[in-house]
Design a protein around this motif. Structure first.
Motif, short mmCIF file in Angstrom:
data_model
loop_
_atom_site.label_atom_id
_atom_site.label_comp_id
_atom_site.label_asym_id
_atom_site.label_seq_id
_atom_site.Cartn_x
_atom_site.Cartn_y
_atom_site.Cartn_z
N ARG A 52 48.64 -60.65 45.29
CA ARG A 52 48.29 -59.89 44.11
C ARG A 52 49.47 -59.15 43.48
O ARG A 52 49.35 -58.63 42.38
CB ARG A 52 47.19 -58.88 44.44
N PHE A 74 37.67 -59.49 42.31
CA PHE A 74 36.84 -58.28 42.33
C PHE A 74 35.46 -58.66 42.83
O PHE A 74 34.69 -57.82 43.27
CB PHE A 74 36.73 -57.66 40.94
N GLN A 132 42.65 -50.43 43.93
CA GLN A 132 42.26 -51.35 45.00
C GLN A 132 43.04 -52.65 44.88
O GLN A 132 43.47 -53.23 45.87
CB GLN A 132 40.76 -51.68 44.89
N PHE A 133 43.23 -53.06 43.63
CA PHE A 133 43.91 -54.32 43.38
C PHE A 133 45.35 -54.29 43.89
O PHE A 133 45.86 -55.27 44.40
CB PHE A 133 43.89 -54.59 41.87
N THR A 134 46.01 -53.13 43.74
CA THR A 134 47.40 -53.05 44.20
C THR A 134 47.46 -52.65 45.67
O THR A 134 48.48 -52.20 46.14
CB THR A 134 48.21 -52.04 43.38
N SER A 135 46.36 -52.82 46.39
CA SER A 135 46.32 -52.53 47.83
C SER A 135 46.69 -51.10 48.17
O SER A 135 47.32 -50.85 49.20
CB SER A 135 47.23 -53.48 48.62
N VAL A 136 46.34 -50.17 47.33
CA VAL A 136 46.52 -48.76 47.69
C VAL A 136 45.57 -48.46 48.85
O VAL A 136 44.43 -48.93 48.86
CB VAL A 136 46.19 -47.86 46.48
N MET A 152 50.05 -61.05 40.49
CA MET A 152 48.96 -61.20 39.52
C MET A 152 48.53 -59.79 39.14
O MET A 152 48.43 -58.92 39.99
CB MET A 152 47.80 -61.95 40.16
N GLN A 153 48.34 -59.55 37.87
CA GLN A 153 47.96 -58.20 37.47
C GLN A 153 46.83 -58.25 36.46
O GLN A 153 46.41 -59.32 36.05
CB GLN A 153 49.16 -57.43 36.91
N ALA A 189 51.87 -49.02 42.58
CA ALA A 189 52.12 -50.29 43.26
C ALA A 189 53.49 -50.29 43.93
O ALA A 189 53.65 -50.84 45.03
CB ALA A 189 52.04 -51.44 42.25
N GLN A 228 39.53 -49.73 40.39
CA GLN A 228 39.71 -51.17 40.63
C GLN A 228 41.18 -51.53 40.65
O GLN A 228 41.63 -52.30 41.49
CB GLN A 228 39.02 -51.96 39.52
N GLY A 259 46.37 -59.14 49.29
CA GLY A 259 47.29 -58.06 49.02
C GLY A 259 48.69 -58.59 48.73
O GLY A 259 49.37 -58.10 47.82
N ARG A 311 51.76 -50.46 33.85
CA ARG A 311 51.30 -50.54 35.24
C ARG A 311 51.19 -51.99 35.69
O ARG A 311 51.51 -52.33 36.84
CB ARG A 311 49.94 -49.84 35.37
N LEU A 332 40.38 -62.50 39.83
CA LEU A 332 41.00 -61.30 40.39
C LEU A 332 40.45 -60.97 41.77
O LEU A 332 40.94 -60.07 42.44
CB LEU A 332 40.74 -60.11 39.45
N VAL A 392 53.31 -48.75 47.28
CA VAL A 392 52.63 -49.56 48.29
C VAL A 392 53.51 -50.71 48.75
O VAL A 392 53.62 -50.98 49.94
CB VAL A 392 51.30 -50.11 47.71
N HIS A 393 54.14 -51.40 47.78
CA HIS A 393 54.77 -52.68 48.11
C HIS A 393 56.28 -52.61 48.34
O HIS A 393 56.83 -53.47 49.00
CB HIS A 393 54.48 -53.69 47.00
#
Lengths: 278, 323, 333
Positions: free
Chosen positions: C96, C69, A174-178, C99-100, C123, A171, C93, C172, C67, C126-127
Motif C-alpha cells: 500500500r 477497505f 488505517q490504509f497507511t498502516s498507522v 497505492m494511495q 505515512a 480510513q 501494508g 498526503r 483499496l 510509519v514506513h
C-alpha cells in the motif's frame, strides 16, 4: 460561540464550583472546629450560638459537633468520591465503547449486551450487595459507583466511534498502516472527546447525589467521617427541633449539583462541532 | 410588457449590518426560466429565500420593489406572505427526500397540500393529486400515492416535490439546486419536466444552480452572481456565446468541455471567493481579476447594458470597450 | 500494439463483491447484492483510467475493493506482484505504500483536531526511518509541490478552503511516491473554478511523476477531460470499455450513448442541439436486477434476446469492448 462568552451565568456557576473546590482542598485551614470533636454540653445549638470554643456559625449537631466544619470536611468526601468514580467509569466506559465501535461485529455485540445487563441492575441494590459482601468504605463506594455508571459512557463512546471510524481520515490512517493505538490516540479520542466531557460533568453532579444517598442509607462513608449524605441522614431524626442540620448540607448539595449540571449544559453548547466551525 | 409576473428592484439582504446580497434586480415574464448561477457563497440561495421572504431571523431584507403579478409584496406581513406562498409562488429544494415527511404517504402529503389551499372534499383532492402526479410523469400514480418517501428514489421524490409545488398553479416556481443531488440521467429528466411545465402551464421559473451546463440546458435568461452581486445578466445565448464579464468568462473557461482537445490545462480563477466580512473595495472581483485596473479598486461598477437583448455586465473594462 | 509494451500497474481479474441482504426477524440471509459483478480491467503505467456510472452502480465499491477497505468475494487484484484480494495484513501494508487514495469530501478527509502537516507526514513516520527534521522537510516540500506554502503545515484543517484541503489530501497521497492513486470523486464537492485547479494539479503531477490514476466519477465531462481510457459501469458490470476519444465519438452501448446525451453542457448549446435523449425509468435495485441484460428495462433498443441472455463484454474493434447484443461487431460470433 459569541453568545456564550457574553453570558455571565457560566462564570457564576464555575465560581460556585470553585468555591466548593477550595473549601474541600483547604478544609483544615478553613474549618473553624475539628469536625469530629464532640461537645455534648452544646448539642443541637442553633446557628450563631457562641460557646467557650467560639462561634458556631451554622450551629451544632446532635453530638455538639460544629456543623460548618462538618460540611466543609464533607465537601472533601463528596467531591473526592464523585471525582474518583467519574474517572473510573469514564476510563472503563470509554475504552469498552471505543473498542465496540471500532471493531464492530461480535466485539460490539458482546460489549453492548454487557452494557444492557449492567444498566438493568438497580444501583442501590448493587450497592447493598457490595456492602454486604465487602463492607462499607470509600474505596468500595467508588467501585460501586464506577461499576454502575460506566455503561452510559460506553454508549456515547460507541455511537461516536461508529461515526468517526468511518471517516475518510481514519480510513486513510488505517490504509497507511498507522498502528491501532495511534489511530485511537490521534484520530478517534480527540474527535469523540467533546460529548464525553459533557457526559462527565453531568455524571459528576449525579455522583455527588449518589454518594449522598448511599451515605444517607449508611452504605457509604462510615461515621464519624463527615459526609453530606451522612449529615442529612442523622439530621433527619432531629428535623422538628434542629432544622439547620438537614437544611445547610441540603443547600450545599443543591447548589453544587445545579452548578455542575449548568456547566455541563454550557459545555454541550460550547463543544458542539457546529459552533466550533463558525 | 404586460406578461411580467415577477419584478424585483434593488433587493438587498443584510446580516449583522453587512449586506451579503446587494442590488439584485431582474424581471421575469410568463413561462420564462431565469437561472441564478454562481459558486458557493455567492448569495444565490439567500436571494431565493428572500424572494419567498423565508430568510433566517437575523437577516434583514430591503428592496425598492418586489412585484409579484403586479402586487407589491415587499411590504407584506408574514400572514399575508403565507397566502402568497404556495398559491402564487412555490419553492423546491435540493434534497427532496428531506423535505417530505417520512412518516406520511406521499399521497396524503399531496392531498394535504391541495386541501390547505382550496377547500375541496377528500375525493376531489385525491383526483387532483392523481392528475398532477400524472402530469409530472410519475408512472402508476395511484400505487405511488400509497408509498412512503423512503420507498421512492431521489428522482421520484423530486417529481413529487414539483407536483406539490404546482398544486395551486403558482405564477412563479423557485427551484434551489433542484438536480444537484441527482444522477445525470435523472437530472436530464427533471430539467426536461421543469421546462415542459414552464411552457405548458406558463409558470415562470427561477432556477438556482452552480452548474453552467444546467443553465445552458434549461434557462432563457441568466444572471451570474459573484460575492452578492449580479455581475452579468442577459439571455442565455448571448451570455454563452459572448460573455463580457471577466468572471463569467473565466467560469465558462474552467469547465472541461465535451468537445475539443482533452488533457489541456483548464482555465482557473486564482484565489478564493472573498468572505462577506472582507469584501474588497471597488469591484468585488478585483482580487482575482486579470484585467483589474486602478478604478476597479475604487469604484463599484454598475450593471449596465453592454449589448443587445438586455445583455448587461458590471465591469469597468467592458464599458470602456463599448466606448 | 503499443498497449502490450506498456507496463501494467494494476490488474483486476473477474472481481466480485457481494453483500448479503438480510431480512426477517432473525436477520436471515434472503439474497445477495452483486455490487461488483465479474469486473476485469488493467491500468497501465502513467495513464488515467476512468470509472463512470450513476450512483449505486458499484463504482465506489469497486474502488473500495481495490483499496481493500472491503474484502472481495471472488476474483483477483494484482498490484506489485501480489494478489491484494487474498493478501494478509503484512503484505497489504507493504504494497500500500505504492497505492494511495483521494476521497471525495475534503472536509472529512482530514482529522480536524490534528495539524495538517502531521496528517500528511503520518505515512513517513510509519514506513521510513527519518529524523524529525527530514520528515518535516519532506512534508514541506510536498506542500510546495501541490501549491501550498511551506509554513502552512502547522495549521488546522478548518483554516483552509475546500480546494486547499483537497490539495492537502493530495499531498498526503503523494508523500510515499505512489505508483497508483485511486481518486474517488475527487472534485465533485468543489466549485467549478476550484475543480479546474485540482484537475490541473492532478494532470501536472501525473506528468512529472509518471503516476497512474484510477479516476472514479459520475461527471462525464471531467472524465473526458482527464482520462485516457474509460470503463462505463452499470449495475456492477462493465458495459463498455475503451479509450476516451472513441467512447465519446462512437459510443457503442446504448447506456453510454444515453449517458453522454444527458450531460448538460454549455459547449453544446451554440450549435443547434438536439433535444437530449431521455433515459426512461431509473436504475433497478441491485438486489433484484432484471434477467438477461441488466439494462434492458431502460433500453430503447431491447429485443427478446436481451431479456433472456446476459450479454458478455466482447471486443467489437481493437480496444473497444462492449456488452450488448445489438452491437454489429458482436454478430459474427
Amino acid at each position: 460561540m459569541k453568545k456564550a462568552s457574553k453570558n455571565i451565568l457560566p462564570y457564576l456557576f464555575a465560581f460556585i464550583i470553585l468555591f466548593f473546590l477550595i473549601a474541600a482542598i483547604f478544609a483544615p485551614l478553613i474549618a473553624p472546629f475539628d469536625p469530629v470533636k464532640q461537645d455534648l454540653m452544646h448539642r443541637l445549638k442553633a446557628p450563631g450560638t457562641v460557646t467557650d470554643a467560639g462561634v458556631h456559625i451554622l450551629g451544632t449537631d446532635e453530638l455538639g459537633r460544629d456543623l460548618l466544619s462538618r460540611i466543609i470536611y464533607g465537601t472533601r468526601i463528596s467531591l473526592l468520591v464523585a471525582f474518583l468514580s467519574v474517572i473510573v467509569s469514564t476510563v472503563t466506559g470509554t475504552w469498552l465503547g471505543m473498542l465496540a465501535g471500532y471493531y464492530k461485529g461480535w466485539v460490539a455485540v458482546l460489549i453492548m449486551r454487557i452494557v444492557d445487563i449492567v444498566l438493568s441492575i438497580p444501583p442501590i441494590l448493587l450497592a447493598i450487595l457490595t456492602v454486604a459482601v465487602v463492607g462499607p468504605g470509600l474505596g468500595n463506594l467508588v467501585f460501586v459507583l464506577g461499576f454502575t455508571r460506566w455503561p452510559r459512557y460506553a454508549r456515547v463512546a460507541y455511537a461516536q466511534t461508529l461515526t468517526v471510524a468511518d471517516k475518510p481520515y481514519v480510513q486513510a490512517a488505517q490504509f497507511t498502516s498507522v498502528s491501532t493505538p495511534l489511530i485511537f490516540r490521534r484520530h478517534i479520542i480527540p474527535n469523540i472527546a467533546a460529548p464525553l466531557i459533557v457526559v462527565m460533568t453531568l455524571e459528576f453532579g449525579l455522583m455527588i447525589l449518589f454518594e449522598a444517598s448511599l451515605s444517607f442509607l449508611g452504605l457509604g462513608v462510615q461515621p464519624p467521617t463527615p459526609s453530606w449524605g451522612a449529615i442529612l441522614s442523622t439530621g433527619r431524626n432531629y428535623l422538628s427541633i434542629a432544622w439547620w442540620i438537614t437544611s445547610f448540607p441540603g443547600f450545599c448539595l443543591f447548589f453544587l449539583v445545579l452548578s455542575v449540571n449548568m456547566i455541563g449544559d454550557f459545555l454541550r453548547d460550547y463543544l458542539d462541532p457546529h459552533s466550533i466551525r463558525r | 410588457m404586460n406578461d411580467t409576473v415577477f419584478d424585483v428592484q434593488n433587493l438587498s439582504v443584510g446580516i449583522d449590518a453587512k449586506n451579503i446580497v446587494e442590488n439584485i434586480a431582474f424581471s421575469l415574464g410568463k413561462g420564462k426560466i431565469l437561472a441564478l448561477v454562481g459558486e458557493s457563497g455567492c448569495g444565490k440561495s439567500m436571494t431565493a429565500l428572500s424572494l419567498m421572504k423565508l430568510l433566517p431571523k437575523q437577516a434583514v431584507l430591503s428592496a425598492d420593489s418586489i412585484k409579484l403579478l403586479g402586487k407589491e409584496i415587499s411590504s407584506y406581513s408574514e400572514k399575508e406572505m403565507q397566502q402568497v406562498r404556495g398559491n402564487e409562488i412555490s419553492i423546491i429544494f435540493q434534497e427532496p427526500s428531506s423535505d417530505l415527511d417520512p412518516l406520511m404517504t406521499v399521497g396524503k402529503q399531496i392531498m394535504e397540500a391541495i386541501q390547505s389551499h382550496s377547500h375541496c372534499s377528500a375525493k376531489d383532492a385525491r383526483g387532483k393529486a392523481l392528475s398532477i402526479l400524472q402530469r409530472v410523469g410519475i408512472p402508476d400514480p395511484a400505487e405511488r400515492m400509497k408509498q412512503y418517501p423512503f420507498e421512492l428514489s431521489g428522482g421520484m421524490c423530486q417529481r413529487i416535490m414539483i407536483a406539490m409545488a404546482l398544486v395551486c398553479k403558482p405564477a412563479v416556481l423557485l427551484a434551489d439546486e433542484p438536480t444537484t443531488a441527482l444522477d445525470v440521467t435523472i437530472q436530464a429528466q427533471i430539467l426536461h419536466l421543469i421546462k415542459e411545465l414552464a411552457s405548458d402551464m406558463g409558470t415562470a421559473v427561477i432556477i438556482i444552480t452552480h452548474d453552467m451546463g444546467v443553465v445552458a440546458e434549461i434557462a432563457d435568461d441568466v444572471a451570474v452572481m459573484y460575492a452578492g452581486n449580479i455581475v452579468e445578466s442577459g439571455n442565455v445565448e448571448s451570455i454563452f456565446s459572448h460573455p463580457e464579464h471577466p468572471y463569467t468568462r473565466a467560469l465558462l473557461a474552467s469547465i472541461p468541455a465535451l468537445s475539443g482537445e482533452r488533457k489541456q490545462k483548464l482555465n482557473t480563477i486564482r484565489g478564493v471567493v472573498p468572505d462577506p466580512s472582507a469584501w474588497p473595495k471597488g469591484c468585488r472581483f478585483n482580487t482575482r481579476c486579470d484585467f483589474a485596473q486602478k478604478e476597479c479598486f475604487q469604484e463599484i461598477p454598475l450593471l449596465l447594458s453592454v449589448g443587445e437583448d438586455n445583455h448587461k455586465a458590471a465591469c469597468h473594462n467592458c464599458l470602456k470597450l463599448q466606448g | 500494439m503499443k498497449e502490450q509494451k506498456r507496463k501494467t500497474v494494476l490488474s483486476v481479474k473477474n472481481l466480485k463483491v457481494n453483500f448479503p441482504v438480510r431480512g426477517g426477524l432473525f436477520g436471515k440471509e434472503i439474497g445477495r447484492i452483486h455490487a461488483v459483478d465479474d469486473i476485469s480491467f488493467d491500468i497501465y503505467s502513467g495513464e488515467t483510467f476512468g470509472v463512470v456510472g450513476e450512483s449505486g452502480c458499484g463504482k465506489s465499491t469497486l474502488g473500495n475493493a481495490v483499496l481493500r477497505f472491503l474484502s472481495p468475494s471472488d476474483g483477483a487484484i494484482y498490484f506489485q506482484g501480489e494478489n491484494l484480494a487474498t493478501a494478509g495484513k503484512d503484505t497489504l501494508g507493504k504494497v500500500r505504500k505504492k497505492m494511495q487514495v483521494i476521497f471525495q469530501d475534503p472536509m472529512s478527509s482530514l482529522n480536524p483536531r490534528v495539524p495538517v502537516g502531521i496528517s500528511v507526514g503520518e505515512a513517513l513516520k510509519v514506513h521510513c526511518k527519518l529524523t524529525r527534521d527530514e520528515q518535516k522537510k519532506r512534508v514541506a516540500d510536498i506542500f510546495e509541490q501541490v501549491g501550498l506554502k511551506r509554513d502552512q503545515v502547522n495549521r488546522y484543517p478548518h483554516e483552509f478552503s475546500g480546494g486547499q484541503r483537497q490539495r492537502i489530501v493530495i499531498a498526503r497521497a503523494l508523500i510515499m511516491n505512489p505508483e497508483l492513486i485511486i481518486c474517488d470523486e475527487p472534485v465533485s464537492a468543489l466549485d467549478v473554478s476550484i475543480q479546474s485547479q485540482i484537475l490541473n494539479l492532478l494532470m501536472d503531477l501525473q506528468r512529472d511523476r509518471k503516476l497512474s490514476y484510477m479516476f472514479i466519477s459520475h461527471d462525464l465531462s471531467v472524465v473526458r477531460h482527464i482520462c485516457d481510457r474509460v470503463a462505463v459501469i452499470y449495475l456492477g458490470r462493465i458495459v463498455e470499455l475503451t479509450d476516451t476519444d472513441r467512447l465519446f465519438k462512437t459510443p457503442l452501448h446504448p447506456y453510454t450513448q444515453l449517458l453522454i446525451s444527458a450531460i448538460p453542457s454549455p459547449g453544446l448549446k451554440s450549435g443547434k442541439k438536439a433535444e437530449p435523449q431521455l433515459l426512461c425509468g431509473e436504475l433497478p435495485s441491485p438486489a433484484s436486477p432484471p434477467p438477461g441484460c441488466a439494462f434492458q428495462s431502460r433500453c430503447p433498443h431491447s429485443k427478446a434476446i436481451c431479456r433472456e441472455i446476459r450479454p458478455e463484454l466482447t471486443q467489437s474493434s481493437s480496444d473497444h469492448w462492449a456488452a450488448c447484443h445489438m452491437i454489429p461487431g458482436d454478430k459474427n460470433e
